[in-house]
Scaffold this motif. Structure first.
Motif, PDB file in Angstrom:
ATOM      1  N   UNK A   1       0.829  -1.211   0.000  1.00  0.00           N
ATOM      2  CA  UNK A   1       0.000   0.000   0.000  1.00  0.00           C
ATOM      3  C   UNK A   1       0.863   1.259   0.000  1.00  0.00           C
ATOM      4  N   UNK A   2       2.002   1.231   0.697  1.00  0.00           N
ATOM      5  CA  UNK A   2       2.916   2.373   0.689  1.00  0.00           C
ATOM      6  C   UNK A   2       3.536   2.564  -0.701  1.00  0.00           C
ATOM      7  N   UNK A   3       3.905   1.443  -1.350  1.00  0.00           N
ATOM      8  CA  UNK A   3       4.524   1.538  -2.679  1.00  0.00           C
ATOM      9  C   UNK A   3       3.537   2.068  -3.721  1.00  0.00           C
ATOM     10  N   UNK A   4       2.253   1.812  -3.533  1.00  0.00           N
ATOM     11  CA  UNK A   4       1.256   2.343  -4.468  1.00  0.00           C
ATOM     12  C   UNK A   4       1.165   3.863  -4.370  1.00  0.00           C
ATOM     13  N   UNK A   5       1.496   4.403  -3.209  1.00  0.00           N
ATOM     14  CA  UNK A   5       1.444   5.854  -3.019  1.00  0.00           C
ATOM     15  C   UNK A   5       2.782   6.521  -3.291  1.00  0.00           C
ATOM     16  N   UNK A   6       3.862   5.872  -2.907  1.00  0.00           N
ATOM     17  CA  UNK A   6       5.197   6.483  -2.965  1.00  0.00           C
ATOM     18  C   UNK A   6       6.103   5.577  -3.788  1.00  0.00           C
ATOM     19  N   UNK A   7       6.510   6.041  -4.957  1.00  0.00           N
ATOM     20  CA  UNK A   7       7.357   5.244  -5.845  1.00  0.00           C
ATOM     21  C   UNK A   7       8.839   5.370  -5.519  1.00  0.00           C
ATOM     22  N   UNK A   8       9.195   6.247  -4.613  1.00  0.00           N
ATOM     23  CA  UNK A   8      10.609   6.476  -4.339  1.00  0.00           C
ATOM     24  C   UNK A   8      11.054   6.007  -2.975  1.00  0.00           C
ATOM     25  N   UNK A   9      10.432   4.993  -2.436  1.00  0.00           N
ATOM     26  CA  UNK A   9      10.811   4.487  -1.119  1.00  0.00           C
ATOM     27  C   UNK A   9      12.171   3.796  -1.174  1.00  0.00           C
ATOM     28  N   UNK A  10      12.783   3.701  -0.013  1.00  0.00           N
ATOM     29  CA  UNK A  10      14.087   3.048   0.099  1.00  0.00           C
ATOM     30  C   UNK A  10      13.991   1.625  -0.444  1.00  0.00           C
ATOM     31  N   UNK A  11      14.885   1.295  -1.368  1.00  0.00           N
ATOM     32  CA  UNK A  11      14.838  -0.024  -2.002  1.00  0.00           C
ATOM     33  C   UNK A  11      15.074  -1.145  -0.999  1.00  0.00           C
ATOM     34  N   UNK A  12      15.744  -0.835   0.109  1.00  0.00           N
ATOM     35  CA  UNK A  12      15.985  -1.865   1.125  1.00  0.00           C
ATOM     36  C   UNK A  12      14.682  -2.385   1.720  1.00  0.00           C
TER      37      UNK A  12
END
Length: 759
Positions: free
Chosen positions: A239-250
């Motif tokens: 759900x976070x990735x659907x909103x924010x495409x630039x999250x820490x890849x880790x």
């Protein structure tokens, strides 16, 4: 709100017992449902207002009648087709809550989650009640943010900054913590994909949910299962990735690239066990895998091909109620070029094509009745498939229109949607797969049913439409891609089922095989099918009551429209192999012997080895008689039908004379059916011995009749072929080798029985 703050203070002070934690978990789950309702309340009220306006318009006076010369409406009302979906129910009024009632719930629940994860990172072993509370917090936060983005007062910048801070300070450290490592390490131990077939139920109160088999509990719900935590965690991250495409890849690689996860996912992609055999309780694992597949699309470092195979596996495991997941995978992942990585497959295929080109240099090419070349490199077929992926996706999504109507109800059931928008929660066909295992071939079956329905109404299909050609070509192209990307498909869809579905394509129209695109991919699929698996037409085939009846239709279609097409010939010949039922061979040689003349495919262009039509030797006397009649009636000739001529000569010669001197039968044994193995059996019953004796005499009589007819033949070439036959050889003009002269054991046999004129 006060209850949440009080619960949080009590937890910090360590005053919460497991019972309190359970009550807190139930409260958070209730608040999650309230949040879903509040998020859609405004939209539903607008819909109800629009419906009221429409009803008001209906009560207005009727407009004046049209002028006399206007076109009158048809007096016949067109009824919807019986399988048409019912119109969606009108939404009922939502409970009196809106977003303002839940807007302040996020902060205390996030604080509770921070406390829980902080404790887990220090002490990996925690109580199950705390795990359930943490799972409830994760699910609430995931639902909250999924609904928050559609609210009018949503501030994208502030929301993304808060998500990024939460991930960097909490989720990224937790993903690499000892607690998460321990959880991931238990995946292979608790998976439902490693279990065998379903046995009897052990829970009388839940007879249809497959909670256990005998005394074995479904591994997904055993104590210590990792899926309780991991399913909620992957959903939150998704759900976070659907909103924010630039999250820490880790945040993603800490899960997807973990050695235990990679091993677990590889096991899933290769497993032949169906998690759906465990019924409803395996859904926790399939939902977790769904979120993993979706997360793999957010990071380029993941093994896209591997997770694409998992997505294909999930389509076969999702049960009724999971239509939302199935539809979403079809629309976003299954046909994704980034997930398929066809360019890599194409590169590998080019080197293979070069090797094949060297081996087949100068050999005759297989061509269809329309005189186009069927020998196309696999790299070109993969390139065509990569270019047509949007068209393939559009065709299958059109076929899944019914599924789309069920997806919203499924989303409410599984994604905490607004329950007041659904008229009922009863499942259709409970515990049944959403899609059949052979879903890639479903368009072919639908096309066949349409043509069959038209014929039953008296409308015979004389020429297929461009739309039908497009559906068949797209379906065959996609099937070829699947066989290249995921050969394990044939572990779940039997080769006999694939053959039957391909037969539906040939029966759907009289000239489908004459289209170049259809023929190219049809040939590629058939060859790949024959090379990678062994067909068994005696097994149960879904939707087919009798395979012999279907094969009879294929033969009749071949006689009527094939024009001796080489590809159609190969398809008809496949069930004639010796490993299959003799009934299938008799259909062609007895009931439709006139079709034998059209089976003109060269011996070196068959999809299987020639030996499969010759070994083991035929022992059915009736079929051997049919072989001999076809030879003397010139239904088969070495020039026009080399394979059928070879089959007849080989089996008749072996039946009469055996393979060598050690197999020549003495006068006492008879000439046609007794071998030393059959005669030397010990301890046989008198009844069996009597039946064997009757069979010997019958075979001897048939052999005598064939030899007598052979002695009267004027076709000395055929006589020489039967007497001097040695072994098959695809490089010889006849398709087999001949002895320089009649072998001595055959000469001795004929002279001893008064038939020297045959020599």
């Amino acid at each position: 709100m006060a209850s949440l703050h009080g619960m949080l203070a009590s937890y910090q002070a360590g005053r919460l017992t497991p019972a309190h934690l359970l009550h807190a978990t139930l409260l958070i789950r209730l608040l999650e449902a309230v949040t879903s309702v509040a998020a859609t309340a405004e939209g539903v009220r607008s819909q109800l207002t629009a419906s009221s306006s429409t009803e008001t318009d209906i009560n207005r006076p009727v407009a004046a009648a049209p002028p006399p010369d206007a076109a009158a409406p048809s007096p016949v009302a067109v009824a919807p087709p019986p399988d048409a979906a019912a119109p969606p129910p009108v939404a009922t009024a939502p409970p009196p809550v809106d977003w303002s009632h839940v807007n302040g719930l996020l902060q205390p629940i996030e604080s509770c989650l921070k406390l829980l994860l902080g404790k887990w990172m220090q002490t990996p072993d925690v109580e199950e009640a705390e795990v359930q509370l943490g799972v409830g917090c994760m699910n609430f936060i995931a639902t909250y943010y999924a609904a928050f983005k559609s609210q009018s007062h949503f501030r994208a910048v502030d929301c993304l900054e808060h998500i990024e801070s939460l991930c960097n300070r909490l989720l990224v450290p937790f993903s690499s913590s000892a607690a998460m490592q321990k959880t991931l390490g238990r995946l292979a131990q608790y998976t439902a994909f490693r279990e065998s077939s379903c046995t009897s139920h052990a829970v009388p109160s839940l007879p249809s949910l497959h909670c256990s088999r005998g005394r074995t509990l479904c591994p997904v719900i055993k104590t210590g299962t990792p899926f309780l935590l991991l399913t909620a965690y992957t959903r939150l991250v998704h759900s976070f990735c659907c909103l924010h495409r630039g999250l820490d890849e880790r945040l993603l690689t800490g899960i997807l690239n973990h050695a235990a996860v990679t091993s677990y996912v590889q096991t899933i992609s290769k497993s032949v066990h169906q998690a759906s055999a465990w019924g409803w309780f395996a859904r926790h694992e399939t939902h977790c895998l769904y979120d993993m597949v979706k997360l793999s699309a957010c990071t380029p470092s993941s093994d896209a091909r591997l997770y694409h195979q998992v997505a294909l596996r999930l389509l076969m495991c999702m049960l009724t109620g999971d239509e939302f997941f199935v539809y979403d995978l079809l629309s976003t992942t299954v046909f994704s070029p980034a997930a398929l990585r066809l360019s890599q497959l194409e590169t590998d295929a080019i080197s293979s094509d070069v090797a094949d080109l060297r081996l087949s240099d100068g050999a005759a090419k297989l061509s269809g009745a329309a005189l186009f070349d069927l020998e196309v490199p696999s790299s070109r077929l993969l390139r065509l498939a990569a270019d047509s992926l949007p068209s393939i996706r559009a065709t299958y999504m059109t076929a899944a229109a019914q599924l789309a109507l069920l997806a919203e109800k499924s989303r409410v059931l599984t994604k905490s949607g607004a329950p007041h928008t659904v008229s009922g929660f009863m499942l259709r066909r409970p515990l049944q797969p959403v899609l059949p295992n052979d879903w890639p071939l479903s368009p072919l079956v639908d096309l066949y049913h349409k043509s069959l329905s038209a014929e039953q109404r008296g409308f015979f299909v004389e020429e297929v439409t461009p739309a039908a050609v497009h559906v068949v070509s797209v379906c065959l192209r996609w099937l070829y891609v699947l066989l290249e990307c995921w050969p394990q498909l044939l572990l779940f869809v039997s080769p006999a089922t694939v053959y039957s579905r391909l037969a539906c394509a040939l029966l759907a129209g009289p000239d489908l095989f004459l289209d170049a695109t259809v023929a190219l991919h049809f040939k590629a699929v058939v060859w790949r099918l024959c090379c990678s698996a062994t067909l068994d037409f005696t097994e149960s085939i879904p939707g087919i009551a009798s395979f012999p009846d279907l094969y009879l239709q294929v033969i009749e279609q071949f006689k009527a429209v094939s024009f001796g097409d080489a590809l159609f010939c190969c398809f008809v010949l496949i069930p004639l192999q010796q490993q299959h039922a003799v009934q299938l061979r008799k259909m062609l040689w007895a009931e439709h012997s006139e079709a034998l003349r059209s089976l003109s495919v060269p011996l070196n262009k068959l999809p299987v080895s020639v030996s499969r039509f010759l070994e083991p030797p035929e022992r059915d006397v009736e079929l051997l008689t049919l072989y001999f009649r076809a030879l003397i009636g010139r239904f088969v000739r070495s020039q026009s039908s080399p394979l059928t001529y070879l089959i007849a000569v080989h089996h008749v010669s072996r039946f009469l004379f055996g393979e060598g001197e050690t197999e020549v039968m003495s006068e006492a044994e008879g000439r046609a059916g007794v071998t030393r193995e059959a005669e030397g059996r010990a301890e046989v019953t008198k009844e069996a011995e009597g039946l064997a004796e009757v069979k010997r005499r019958h075979e001897t009589d048939v052999a005598w009749k064939i030899l007598n007819q052979l002695s009267q033949l004027k076709d000395k070439t055929l006589v020489a072929h039967l007497l001097r036959y040695k072994r098959p050889s695809v490089v010889e003009p006849l398709g087999f080798e001949l002895h320089a002269e009649v072998p001595q054991h055959i000469t001795t046999l004929l002279q001893s029985h008064g038939l020297p004129s045959l020599i």
